[in-house]
Design a protein around this motif. Structure first.
Motif, PDB file in Angstrom:
ATOM      1  N   THR A  88       0.944   4.004  -3.022  1.00  0.00           N
ATOM      2  CA  THR A  88       0.605   5.393  -2.702  1.00  0.00           C
ATOM      3  C   THR A  88       1.702   6.345  -3.166  1.00  0.00           C
ATOM      4  O   THR A  88       1.412   7.428  -3.707  1.00  0.00           O
ATOM      5  CB  THR A  88       0.379   5.559  -1.186  1.00  0.00           C
ATOM      6  OG1 THR A  88      -0.700   4.708  -0.780  1.00  0.00           O
ATOM      7  CG2 THR A  88       0.028   6.994  -0.837  1.00  0.00           C
ATOM      8  N   LEU A 104      -6.092  10.807  -1.915  1.00  0.00           N
ATOM      9  CA  LEU A 104      -4.900  10.607  -1.100  1.00  0.00           C
ATOM     10  C   LEU A 104      -5.250  10.306   0.344  1.00  0.00           C
ATOM     11  O   LEU A 104      -4.655   9.430   0.977  1.00  0.00           O
ATOM     12  CB  LEU A 104      -4.001  11.838  -1.190  1.00  0.00           C
ATOM     13  CG  LEU A 104      -2.648  11.738  -0.466  1.00  0.00           C
ATOM     14  CD1 LEU A 104      -1.831  10.585  -1.020  1.00  0.00           C
ATOM     15  CD2 LEU A 104      -1.881  13.057  -0.607  1.00  0.00           C
ATOM     16  N   GLU A 133       0.825  -1.208   0.000  1.00  0.00           N
ATOM     17  CA  GLU A 133       0.000   0.000   0.000  1.00  0.00           C
ATOM     18  C   GLU A 133       0.862   1.262   0.000  1.00  0.00           C
ATOM     19  O   GLU A 133       0.547   2.247  -0.687  1.00  0.00           O
ATOM     20  CB  GLU A 133      -0.924   0.006   1.221  1.00  0.00           C
ATOM     21  CG  GLU A 133      -1.959  -1.113   1.241  1.00  0.00           C
ATOM     22  CD  GLU A 133      -2.979  -0.977   0.110  1.00  0.00           C
ATOM     23  OE1 GLU A 133      -3.133   0.135  -0.425  1.00  0.00           O
ATOM     24  OE2 GLU A 133      -3.599  -1.989  -0.250  1.00  0.00           O
ATOM     25  N   HIS A 170      -6.246   6.689   0.946  1.00  0.00           N
ATOM     26  CA  HIS A 170      -5.096   5.779   0.966  1.00  0.00           C
ATOM     27  C   HIS A 170      -4.292   5.961   2.249  1.00  0.00           C
ATOM     28  O   HIS A 170      -3.764   4.978   2.791  1.00  0.00           O
ATOM     29  CB  HIS A 170      -4.216   6.038  -0.260  1.00  0.00           C
ATOM     30  CG  HIS A 170      -4.675   5.311  -1.491  1.00  0.00           C
ATOM     31  ND1 HIS A 170      -4.065   4.181  -1.974  1.00  0.00           N
ATOM     32  CD2 HIS A 170      -5.718   5.548  -2.312  1.00  0.00           C
ATOM     33  CE1 HIS A 170      -4.688   3.760  -3.057  1.00  0.00           C
ATOM     34  NE2 HIS A 170      -5.692   4.569  -3.291  1.00  0.00           N
ATOM     35  N   GLN A 171      -4.185   7.179   2.735  1.00  0.00           N
ATOM     36  CA  GLN A 171      -3.482   7.408   4.000  1.00  0.00           C
ATOM     37  C   GLN A 171      -4.174   6.700   5.153  1.00  0.00           C
ATOM     38  O   GLN A 171      -3.521   6.109   6.021  1.00  0.00           O
ATOM     39  CB  GLN A 171      -3.407   8.911   4.278  1.00  0.00           C
ATOM     40  CG  GLN A 171      -2.440   9.668   3.379  1.00  0.00           C
ATOM     41  CD  GLN A 171      -2.448  11.151   3.643  1.00  0.00           C
ATOM     42  OE1 GLN A 171      -3.456  11.709   4.069  1.00  0.00           O
ATOM     43  NE2 GLN A 171      -1.332  11.815   3.377  1.00  0.00           N
ATOM     44  N   PHE A 223       1.177   9.083  -6.143  1.00  0.00           N
ATOM     45  CA  PHE A 223       0.913  10.213  -5.261  1.00  0.00           C
ATOM     46  C   PHE A 223       0.255  11.385  -6.008  1.00  0.00           C
ATOM     47  O   PHE A 223      -0.740  11.951  -5.539  1.00  0.00           O
ATOM     48  CB  PHE A 223       2.221  10.677  -4.601  1.00  0.00           C
ATOM     49  CG  PHE A 223       2.054  11.843  -3.668  1.00  0.00           C
ATOM     50  CD1 PHE A 223       1.645  11.640  -2.360  1.00  0.00           C
ATOM     51  CD2 PHE A 223       2.280  13.142  -4.099  1.00  0.00           C
ATOM     52  CE1 PHE A 223       1.485  12.709  -1.493  1.00  0.00           C
ATOM     53  CE2 PHE A 223       2.123  14.218  -3.239  1.00  0.00           C
ATOM     54  CZ  PHE A 223       1.723  13.995  -1.940  1.00  0.00           C
ATOM     55  N   LEU A 250      -3.350  10.534  -7.068  1.00  0.00           N
ATOM     56  CA  LEU A 250      -4.221  10.487  -5.884  1.00  0.00           C
ATOM     57  C   LEU A 250      -4.508  11.890  -5.359  1.00  0.00           C
ATOM     58  O   LEU A 250      -5.623  12.176  -4.917  1.00  0.00           O
ATOM     59  CB  LEU A 250      -3.568   9.635  -4.792  1.00  0.00           C
ATOM     60  CG  LEU A 250      -3.461   8.136  -5.062  1.00  0.00           C
ATOM     61  CD1 LEU A 250      -2.603   7.464  -3.996  1.00  0.00           C
ATOM     62  CD2 LEU A 250      -4.838   7.497  -5.107  1.00  0.00           C
TER      63      LEU A 250
END
Length: 570
Positions: free
Chosen positions: A202, A215, A198, A218-219, A206, A209
């Motif tokens: 990401t 973003l 992951e 995903h964080q 980046f 996203l």
């Protein structure tokens, strides 16, 4: 192969250090048991006011045993850890060498983060296999049997008590620990791999996203996985602590039993009271030597799971013992394809379908067609990047399956659609293959592709993030020119260039490859007038073949493609 076969083979190669560490570990264990036993005997002996020389002799023996124990323990740590690090080095080298020959088709099926977790995390986990799994039982059993043998001369009942205690500590507690971890097998490895995957995706995506507002999602996924990994690691640590606590409890309990049984034997007159303190100290020391057995199941399970994950990669790799033939160096390559068909794993559609093609040595061939027509796959087959191919491909009359892949790559100057750039200077990225090229020559090459404004010490970011697509393509072109080889394979070499720069780059290309074999894939039809043959592909098949003039006269598929391009330019 079994999960730990490679590791076992590596252990055989380090057998000298392993044997020395076992001998040193045995001496350290026996010296420790003897040291504390003799200390207990010395304490008991002083009660009866023995002669001074007896006390001096016993005290000197205790000091000498302390030195022997320290020295042998140092040797055991030195050689066991040196063997472990050598084993890890061999394992990393073996694993990575197995990955190198793999085709991009196989690598593309792997998630980069998961593969990285295997290369780093899972290989690292195997360092405990020798130190925590294979090594401790040998030392514990050898030290324990020696202790029992000596103790039996003092009291057979105490010796039997040692046997019972050792069976409980060395086997009973590990069984309990193993059962407690049965439901958590591989949780740390799985979550570590998920976190790496992951995180890698990401970072790679980046910008996209960020642009599309995904973003934060995903964080949150990464944070959730990190928390789960932390919890799993805490659970593993708790199980290890539970095993160590059980071991300490049983050690004190067995020492207390030795005290009780020894007292009874002394009262009955079947054992000399001088030996009671000695036997208690012996019990505490010999059972303490078996502490590693309490955590052995956890490390064993962890190592087995790590080896299993690595084996899922290695089992897909077939190591052939076939003696491959070599391409003659610096000889133009003749390429022949006869009824070649190919499709990617899991794809029902044929990427290439019954392709027959001859590319003579010293010739220049262009392969054109719509996107998805199989042009790039044709180049990949020439480079022997795929194994499951129907039909026959030969280079200089040698079947492709009989050729050493490395010899093909050494002969080929390859320019791909997507070229990787490493974090470093421009000079370092150009001199990937060799470092003997002068700066003057490098600057001349840069000027030839309209990059004279670039300096060799300019910093290039990873993946060329600070370069435009056109600059990346031209730098990759220069890197290809610096190679040696007589087979030129280019995939869309000018797709990101303007028409003026494209013309200059193609002129340079044709001049450099004048006496070699050149195969160029392109969806743009500029500069193809000088090609010896043009191969037109559509949906995995060759639909037309001929020179530029011949194909234009036929007014077929190539002619239509050219008219579309002219309309766009107009």
């Amino acid at each position: 192969m079994s999960e730990l076969t490679i590791f076992a083979r590596a252990m055989l190669q380090e057998r000298k250090d392993i044997l020395i560490s076992i001998i040193a570990g045995f001496i350290a264990g026996i010296a420790g048991v003897t040291l504390f036993s003799l200390s207990g005997y010395l304490i008991s002996k002083t009660v009866f006011l023995p002669p001074l020389y007896t006390l001096i002799l016993l005290a000197a023996s205790v000091k000498l045993l302390g030195l022997v124990r320290a020295a042998s323990r140092y040797g055991e740590r030195l050689y066991s850890h040196r063997a472990t690090f050598s084993l890890l080095s061999r394992l990393r080298t073996t694993f990575f060498s197995r990955l190198l020959p793999l085709s991009p088709q196989w690598l593309n099926r792997q998630r980069s983060g998961d593969l990285l977790a295997k290369i780093v995390g899972d290989v690292e986990s195997l360092q405990f296999y020798f130190l925590r799994v294979a090594y401790p039982p040998i030392i514990v059993i050898s030290v324990f049997l020696t202790t029992v043998l000596v103790t039996s001369f003092i009291s057979i009942w105490i010796a039997l008590l040692f046997v019972v205690g050792m069976l409980i500590i060395a086997f009973g507690i590990p069984v309990i620990v193993r059962r407690s971890q049965s439901k958590q097998t591989g949780a740390v490895h799985q979550l570590r791999a998920t976190l790496a995957t992951e995180s890698a995706e990401t970072m790679y995506g980046f910008i996209d996203l960020k642009i599309y507002g995904r973003l934060s999602a995903h964080q949150q996924t990464i944070e959730r996985t990190a928390n789960q990994l932390t919890d799993a690691q805490q659970q593993d640590a708790t199980r290890l602590l539970r095993g160590q606590s059980l071991h300490s409890l049983m050690t004190f309990f067995m020492s207390w039993l030795v005290l009780v049984v020894g007292t009874i034997l002394i009262i009955e007159g079947s054992m000399n009271g001088l030996f009671l303190a000695m036997l208690i100290m012996t019990a505490m020391t010999v059972f303490d030597e078996s502490a590693a057995m309490a955590t052995l199941p956890a490390y064993k399970k962890d190592s087995e799971y790590a080896a299993k994950r690595l084996n899922t990669v290695l089992s897909d790799i077939e190591v052939s013992e076939q003696a491959f033939r070599e391409l003659e160096p610096n000889q133009p390559v003749d390429i022949a394809m006869n009824h070649v068909s190919f499709r990617y794993d899991g794809d029902w559609r044929w990427t290439l379908n019954d392709v027959s093609l001859h590319i003579p040595a010293h010739s220049k061939t262009a392969i054109v067609g719509a996107s998805g027509s199989g042009k790039t796959s044709l180049l990949e087959l020439i480079l022997k990047l795929h194994a499951d191919v129907q039909g026959q491909i030969s280079l200089n009359g040698i079947p492709l399956q009989e050729l050493n892949q490395e010899s093909i790559w050494k002969q080929a100057r390859v320019l791909l659609q997507h070229n990787h750039f490493f974090s470093g200077t421009l000079r370092e990225n150009l001199l990937v293959e060799q470092d003997s090229v002068s700066d003057t020559h490098l600057l001349e090459r840069l000027a030839q592709v309209e990059l004279s404004h670039k300096k060799l010490d300019d910093l290039i970011l990873e993946k060329g993030e600070n370069l435009s697509d056109g600059e990346k393509q031209r730098l990759a072109f220069v890197r290809m020119l610096l190679r040696s080889g007589s087979l030129w394979l280019l995939d869309e070499p000018t797709s990101s260039l303007d028409y003026v720069t494209e013309e200059r780059v193609l002129q340079l290309l044709f001049a450099e490859a004048n006496k070699d074999t050149l195969v160029m894939v392109s969806h743009r039809l500029t500069g193809l007038e000088c090609m010896n043959q043009i191969v037109v592909m559509d949906q995995g098949r060759i639909v037309e073949t001929g020179t530029y003039d011949e194909l234009m006269e036929q007014r077929g598929y190539f002619y239509k493609l050219k008219q579309v391009e002219l309309d766009k330019v107009g």
